[in-house]
Design an enzyme around this catalytic site. Structure first.
Site, PDB file in Angstrom:
ATOM      1  N   ASP A  67      -0.907  79.719  77.664  1.00  0.00           N
ATOM      2  CA  ASP A  67      -0.256  78.602  78.355  1.00  0.00           C
ATOM      3  C   ASP A  67       1.201  78.445  77.945  1.00  0.00           C
ATOM      4  O   ASP A  67       1.663  79.051  76.990  1.00  0.00           O
ATOM      5  CB  ASP A  67      -1.027  77.291  78.100  1.00  0.00           C
ATOM      6  N   ASN A 136     -10.410  67.127  72.150  1.00  0.00           N
ATOM      7  CA  ASN A 136     -11.284  66.737  73.265  1.00  0.00           C
ATOM      8  C   ASN A 136     -12.082  67.931  73.806  1.00  0.00           C
ATOM      9  O   ASN A 136     -12.718  67.829  74.848  1.00  0.00           O
ATOM     10  CB  ASN A 136     -10.463  66.102  74.393  1.00  0.00           C
ATOM     11  N   HIS A 138     -10.728  70.857  74.737  1.00  0.00           N
ATOM     12  CA  HIS A 138     -10.024  71.714  75.699  1.00  0.00           C
ATOM     13  C   HIS A 138      -9.795  73.117  75.139  1.00  0.00           C
ATOM     14  O   HIS A 138      -9.729  73.312  73.929  1.00  0.00           O
ATOM     15  CB  HIS A 138      -8.713  71.075  76.202  1.00  0.00           C
ATOM     16  N   GLU A 143      -8.279  70.753  80.389  1.00  0.00           N
ATOM     17  CA  GLU A 143      -8.738  69.480  79.850  1.00  0.00           C
ATOM     18  C   GLU A 143     -10.141  69.157  80.392  1.00  0.00           C
ATOM     19  O   GLU A 143     -10.597  69.792  81.345  1.00  0.00           O
ATOM     20  CB  GLU A 143      -7.748  68.374  80.247  1.00  0.00           C
TER      21      GLU A 143
HETATM   22  C1  F6R Z   1      -2.512  76.521  72.664  1.00  0.00           C
HETATM   23  C2  F6R Z   1      -3.710  76.080  73.356  1.00  0.00           C
HETATM   24  C3  F6R Z   1      -4.454  74.856  72.937  1.00  0.00           C
HETATM   25  C4  F6R Z   1      -4.605  74.734  71.426  1.00  0.00           C
HETATM   26  C5  F6R Z   1      -5.334  73.439  71.070  1.00  0.00           C
HETATM   27  C6  F6R Z   1      -5.425  73.244  69.572  1.00  0.00           C
HETATM   28  O1  F6R Z   1      -2.001  77.698  73.242  1.00  0.00           O
HETATM   29  O2  F6R Z   1      -4.080  76.696  74.287  1.00  0.00           O
HETATM   30  O3  F6R Z   1      -5.723  74.864  73.536  1.00  0.00           O
HETATM   31  O4  F6R Z   1      -5.306  75.830  70.938  1.00  0.00           O
HETATM   32  O5  F6R Z   1      -4.669  72.345  71.629  1.00  0.00           O
HETATM   33  O6  F6R Z   1      -4.140  73.039  69.059  1.00  0.00           O
HETATM   34  P1  F6R Z   1      -3.894  72.988  67.493  1.00  0.00           P
HETATM   35  O7  F6R Z   1      -4.217  74.358  66.973  1.00  0.00           O
HETATM   36  O8  F6R Z   1      -2.430  72.680  67.348  1.00  0.00           O
HETATM   37  O9  F6R Z   1      -4.789  71.950  66.944  1.00  0.00           O
END
Ligand code: F6R
Length: 243
Positions: A67, A136, A138, A143
């Protein structure tokens, strides 16, 4: 689903990096799906160390990131493009022509998203997809309530994701409200998936995703339907699992 519980964040990074490195050594032209955020930082650090010890080369590896924030260019310090070069690519021998990250400044987003899917297909699909998980549940920026059939597209970030990611920006108001994200279906097409999670804030999402019902309320629960998933956790993230 294989679950590995490590003693510390450091160990989690080392184990995940070893797994990635083994896959590259088995298939030097590996197509690798990458995540950003805090979770994989230790993994990237360990991969750099393995590269410095000449235990792995990325010369022929191709990468696709999950992303990118909409509206942030590659030079913006909070963009995922910047993150990837800063935390991994500048310190390994990857060919920048083999790196693909969604273009957050694209003027034709539909074409950008369609091209992204085509390019992944064009190189034979993702061999190994690295994932983090949101509080959450995701994965990517898919989401809760994202249809399992979703592909790469523009998404709205959930309020809890905006809050969680505000730490990467000077002001909460600066966090983009939208991103380009690979879809659930795009992720599920990877041949192998490695999900990483550390810290108590992820314990709920990990328990729901691994041991709860498969539901669009918890996007990562879809991974229960994938034939080859390895989950690497620290003790805190694993705390709510029934073992
Ligand atoms: C990032 C992504 C997100 C993160 C998730 C956890 O490329 O796709 O799904 O993996 O938000 O983020 P952290 O590791 O910062 O807790």
């Amino acid at each position: 689903m294989r679950v590995i519980i490590t003693d510390s964040y450091d160990q989690l990074g080392k184990q995940a990096a070893q797994l990635i490195s083994d896959s590259i050594n088995e298939k030097p032209k590996l197509v690798l799906g990458l995540a950003t955020g805090s979770t994989p930082l230790g993994t990237y650090k360990s991969l750099i160390e393995l590269h410095q010890k000449q235990q792995v080369s990325f010369k022929q590896v191709r990468t696709f990131n999950l992303d990118e924030y909409l509206g942030l260019g590659p030079d913006h310090p909070s963009s995922y493009h910047y993150y990837m070069y800063n935390n991994l690519f500048n310190q390994i021998d990857i060919n920048p022509d083999n790196v693909r990250i969604p273009k957050g400044l694209s003027e034709d987003l539909d074409t950008e998203c369609a091209d992204y899917e085509k390019e992944i297909k064009g190189v034979g699909g993702i061999d190994l997809q690295i994932l983090g998980i949101g509080v959450n549940g995701h994965i990517g920026f898919n989401e809760p309530q994202t249809p399992f059939g979703s592909r790469t597209r523009v998404v709205d970030l959930a309020q809890e994701t905006i809050e969680a990611n505000a730490r990467f920006f000077d002001n909460r108001a600066d966090v983009p409200r939208q991103a380009i994200s690979m879809g659930i279906r795009s992720i599920m097409h990877a041949r192998r998936i490695v999900l990483l999670a550390n810290g108590a804030s992820k314990a709920w999402a990990i328990e729901r995703s691994l041991q709860g019902p498969v539901t669009e309320d918890v996007p990562a629960s879809v991974l229960q339907l994938h034939p080859d998933v390895t989950v690497v956790l620290d003790r805190e993230a694993a705390a709510s699992l029934t073992l």
